[in-house]
Motif scaffolding. Structure first.
Motif, PDB file in Angstrom:
ATOM      1  N   PHE A  66       0.806  -1.221   0.000  1.00 53.86           N
ATOM      2  CA  PHE A  66       0.000   0.000   0.000  1.00 53.86           C
ATOM      3  C   PHE A  66       0.839   1.272   0.000  1.00 53.86           C
ATOM      4  O   PHE A  66       0.480   2.258  -0.642  1.00 53.86           O
ATOM      5  N   THR A  67       1.946   1.268   0.705  1.00 59.60           N
ATOM      6  CA  THR A  67       2.776   2.479   0.688  1.00 59.60           C
ATOM      7  C   THR A  67       3.488   2.632  -0.651  1.00 59.60           C
ATOM      8  O   THR A  67       3.706   3.770  -1.091  1.00 59.60           O
ATOM      9  N   THR A  68       3.827   1.532  -1.305  1.00 55.41           N
ATOM     10  CA  THR A  68       4.391   1.642  -2.655  1.00 55.41           C
ATOM     11  C   THR A  68       3.364   2.257  -3.596  1.00 55.41           C
ATOM     12  O   THR A  68       3.696   3.135  -4.407  1.00 55.41           O
ATOM     13  N   ALA A  69       2.126   1.816  -3.491  1.00 60.26           N
ATOM     14  CA  ALA A  69       1.060   2.412  -4.302  1.00 60.26           C
ATOM     15  C   ALA A  69       0.915   3.901  -3.996  1.00 60.26           C
ATOM     16  O   ALA A  69       0.780   4.721  -4.916  1.00 60.26           O
ATOM     17  N   VAL A  73       1.580   6.778  -6.844  1.00 59.18           N
ATOM     18  CA  VAL A  73       0.488   7.687  -7.203  1.00 59.18           C
ATOM     19  C   VAL A  73       0.834   9.127  -6.837  1.00 59.18           C
ATOM     20  O   VAL A  73       0.601  10.048  -7.628  1.00 59.18           O
ATOM     21  N   ALA A  74       1.393   9.346  -5.658  1.00 54.30           N
ATOM     22  CA  ALA A  74       1.746  10.702  -5.252  1.00 54.30           C
ATOM     23  C   ALA A  74       2.819  11.291  -6.157  1.00 54.30           C
ATOM     24  O   ALA A  74       2.773  12.475  -6.507  1.00 54.30           O
ATOM     25  N   THR A  75       3.770  10.475  -6.559  1.00 51.83           N
ATOM     26  CA  THR A  75       4.829  10.959  -7.448  1.00 51.83           C
ATOM     27  C   THR A  75       4.269  11.304  -8.818  1.00 51.83           C
ATOM     28  O   THR A  75       4.590  12.350  -9.387  1.00 51.83           O
ATOM     29  N   LEU A  76       3.424  10.442  -9.350  1.00 48.98           N
ATOM     30  CA  LEU A  76       2.846  10.703 -10.661  1.00 48.98           C
ATOM     31  C   LEU A  76       1.841  11.846 -10.637  1.00 48.98           C
ATOM     32  O   LEU A  76       1.738  12.609 -11.595  1.00 48.98           O
TER      33      LEU A  76
END
Length: 120
Positions: A66-69, A73-76
């Protein structure tokens, strides 16, 4: 070593408090420019502590997933949200602060998970 009720309560609230502090820092970073590097450093250290102390072996897989997701998402979304009129800069600051807290925790937990897998 058995943990006390106080330790369990502290661990229960550390991650949500860290996210809250990251959100507040992101919102106020325009006015706290002199303190931002120090506060981001505190968020990074808090993220490392959360990754090391708060996430159990049973929670590692879900936490990493979940933190990878969240990080992806936050980076993109950062560049897209940055172009939003009036609040784009604010949204970028909030995402950067959240990432400063979550990313070190993710790295620590991922390394711990690899070590657990290597041990088996």
């Amino acid at each position: 070593m058995k943990q006390t009720k106080v330790e369990n309560k502290v661990k229960q609230y550390v991650f949500p408090v860290g996210i809250g502090v990251a959100l507040v820092l992101g919102l106020l970073s325009g006015w706290l420019t002199a303190f931002v590097p120090f506060l981001v450093s505190v968020l990074v250290l808090a993220g490392i502590a959360v990754g090391y102390y708060n996430v159990t072996e049973e929670e590692m897989q879900d936490f990493v997933f979940f933190t990878t997701a969240l990080v992806v998402v936050a980076t993109l979304a950062g560049s897209m949200l940055g172009s939003v009129q009036l609040i784009g800069g604010l949204l970028n600051n909030v995402l950067a602060s959240v990432l400063a807290f979550v990313t070190p925790a993710l790295i620590v937990v991922a390394v711990r998970a690899v070590m657990v897998l290597a041990k088996d």
